[in-house]
Write a protein that holds these residues in place. Structure first.
Motif, PDB file in Angstrom:
ATOM      1  N   VAL A 116     -19.254  -7.063 -10.884  1.00  0.00           N
ATOM      2  CA  VAL A 116     -18.049  -6.616 -11.383  1.00  0.00           C
ATOM      3  C   VAL A 116     -17.534  -5.633 -10.265  1.00  0.00           C
ATOM      4  O   VAL A 116     -18.288  -4.935  -9.853  1.00  0.00           O
ATOM      5  CB  VAL A 116     -18.177  -5.787 -12.592  1.00  0.00           C
ATOM      6  N   ARG A 117     -16.217  -6.036  -9.875  1.00  0.00           N
ATOM      7  CA  ARG A 117     -15.627  -5.270  -8.807  1.00  0.00           C
ATOM      8  C   ARG A 117     -14.615  -4.297  -9.497  1.00  0.00           C
ATOM      9  O   ARG A 117     -13.853  -4.659 -10.403  1.00  0.00           O
ATOM     10  CB  ARG A 117     -14.946  -6.113  -7.960  1.00  0.00           C
ATOM     11  N   ILE A 118     -14.425  -3.004  -8.800  1.00  0.00           N
ATOM     12  CA  ILE A 118     -13.479  -2.177  -9.163  1.00  0.00           C
ATOM     13  C   ILE A 118     -12.315  -2.070  -8.051  1.00  0.00           C
ATOM     14  O   ILE A 118     -12.671  -2.066  -6.785  1.00  0.00           O
ATOM     15  CB  ILE A 118     -14.270  -0.799  -9.569  1.00  0.00           C
ATOM     16  N   TRP A 119     -11.068  -2.070  -8.353  1.00  0.00           N
ATOM     17  CA  TRP A 119     -10.127  -2.070  -7.529  1.00  0.00           C
ATOM     18  C   TRP A 119      -9.248  -0.826  -7.812  1.00  0.00           C
ATOM     19  O   TRP A 119      -8.266  -0.790  -8.705  1.00  0.00           O
ATOM     20  CB  TRP A 119      -9.251  -3.353  -7.766  1.00  0.00           C
ATOM     21  N   PRO A 120      -8.967   0.207  -6.924  1.00  0.00           N
ATOM     22  CA  PRO A 120      -7.953   1.179  -7.098  1.00  0.00           C
ATOM     23  C   PRO A 120      -6.730   0.797  -7.035  1.00  0.00           C
ATOM     24  O   PRO A 120      -6.344  -0.137  -5.998  1.00  0.00           O
ATOM     25  CB  PRO A 120      -8.500   2.206  -5.836  1.00  0.00           C
ATOM     26  N   LEU A 121      -5.768   0.915  -7.703  1.00  0.00           N
ATOM     27  CA  LEU A 121      -4.423   0.747  -7.805  1.00  0.00           C
ATOM     28  C   LEU A 121      -3.464   1.249  -6.737  1.00  0.00           C
ATOM     29  O   LEU A 121      -2.588   0.710  -6.503  1.00  0.00           O
ATOM     30  CB  LEU A 121      -3.719   0.938  -9.060  1.00  0.00           C
ATOM     31  N   ASP A 122      -4.235   1.970  -5.830  1.00  0.00           N
ATOM     32  CA  ASP A 122      -3.524   2.742  -4.525  1.00  0.00           C
ATOM     33  C   ASP A 122      -3.386   1.907  -3.423  1.00  0.00           C
ATOM     34  O   ASP A 122      -3.052   2.257  -2.400  1.00  0.00           O
ATOM     35  CB  ASP A 122      -3.739   4.085  -4.327  1.00  0.00           C
ATOM     36  N   GLY A 123      -4.357   0.474  -3.538  1.00  0.00           N
ATOM     37  CA  GLY A 123      -4.285  -0.168  -2.504  1.00  0.00           C
ATOM     38  C   GLY A 123      -5.786   0.012  -1.654  1.00  0.00           C
ATOM     39  O   GLY A 123      -5.686  -0.883  -0.591  1.00  0.00           O
ATOM     40  N   SER A 124      -6.399   0.883  -2.189  1.00  0.00           N
ATOM     41  CA  SER A 124      -7.751   1.114  -1.335  1.00  0.00           C
ATOM     42  C   SER A 124      -8.739  -0.054  -1.558  1.00  0.00           C
ATOM     43  O   SER A 124      -8.477  -1.107  -2.550  1.00  0.00           O
ATOM     44  CB  SER A 124      -8.361   2.229  -1.880  1.00  0.00           C
TER      45      SER A 124
END
Length: 264
Positions: free
Chosen positions: A84-92
């Protein structure tokens, strides 16, 4: 043999009906000023890549589920690589938030209103984590519900107190994270495989709607109405057949292996 005249007649009739229906829809859109999605142009905002290839032969880098936590501006995905991967919506850059044992595929992820994450996959568990933060490095598991089948879909109720899950064999289970209870609402003895399974709670939270291979049905939650619970028992001829297979008969030698147990 099909009569050519009748065949052409049906084709012409269907074409005339389609033309009339198209004109009616166009006139309705113009009167309501509704947008025509066929003329819409979508622009790609970003592309997120990071999942690895799964252990299966035909899995590849498949992403099976996705959900967005709007309060923390993060996006979570579950893939065939068992993570399960987490993706910040700020592009990090993304990071692994949770990994299943044995690289078993993550089939479904779902956020609750308060930020808890429910995860279901091929490890035969329904995992509920604590509230997810944008800066979280790894998941802190609050509750885990083991089950004997792989989990295909998970969904929260509107009040975030209950969790429904659909298994690969068509079982529908209801979980309550507060007390750790798990109840089976629907049990299928031969399995009901659906290529694109989907479940949702009704707005009042009193039933769960699921799709089967040929229909859509609503199941009332156990405890509120026993009419909604449904357990499919095998017919008598199936029970007799399996009982005979269990008995076997005769000596088991090289060409007579031990019979398998029942499949339910």
């Amino acid at each position: 043999m099909v009569d050519p005249v009748q065949f052409l007649g049906r084709k012409l009739a269907n074409a005339a009906v389609d033309a009339v229906a198209s004109k009616i829809k166009k006139a309705y859109r113009e009167r309501k000023k509704a947008p025509d999605l066929r003329q819409a142009r979508f622009e790609r905002v970003m592309t997120l890549t990071g999942h690895q290839a799964g252990p299966g032969r035909y899995q590849g880098m498949a992403v099976y589920s996705i959900d967005v936590l709007q309060t923390a501006d993060v996006l979570v995905t579950g893939g065939a690589d068992g993570t399960v991967r987490i993706w910040p919506l700020d592009g990090s850059p993304s990071r692994v938030f949770l990994a299943l044992s044995g690289r078993r595929s993550v089939r479904s992820v779902a956020f609750s209103g308060d930020g808890r994450l429910a995860v279901g996959g091929d490890d035969r568990r329904i995992v509920v984590t604590e509230a997810v933060q944008a800066s979280a490095r790894e998941a802190r598991i609050a509750t885990a519900f083991p089950y004997r089948q792989a989990i295909e879909r998970v969904v929260w109720s509107a009040d975030d107190t209950r969790l429904a899950a659909l298994t690969r064999e068509g079982h529908l289970v209801l979980c309550t994270p507060a007390d750790g209870s798990l109840n089976v609402l629907v049990r299928s003895w031969l399995g009901e495989y659906v290529s694109a399974p989907c479940i949702r709670f009704t707005p009042d939270g009193r039933a769960v709607v699921r799709n089967t291979y040929d229909a859509v049905e609503a199941v009332t939650l156990a405890g509120e109405s026993e009419e909604g619970t449904r357990t499919e028992a095998p017919p008598r001829w199936v029970r007799l057949l399996v009982r005979r297979r269990r008995r076997g008969g005769g000596r088991r030698g090289r060409h007579r292996p031990r019979p398998r147990l029942a499949w339910w």
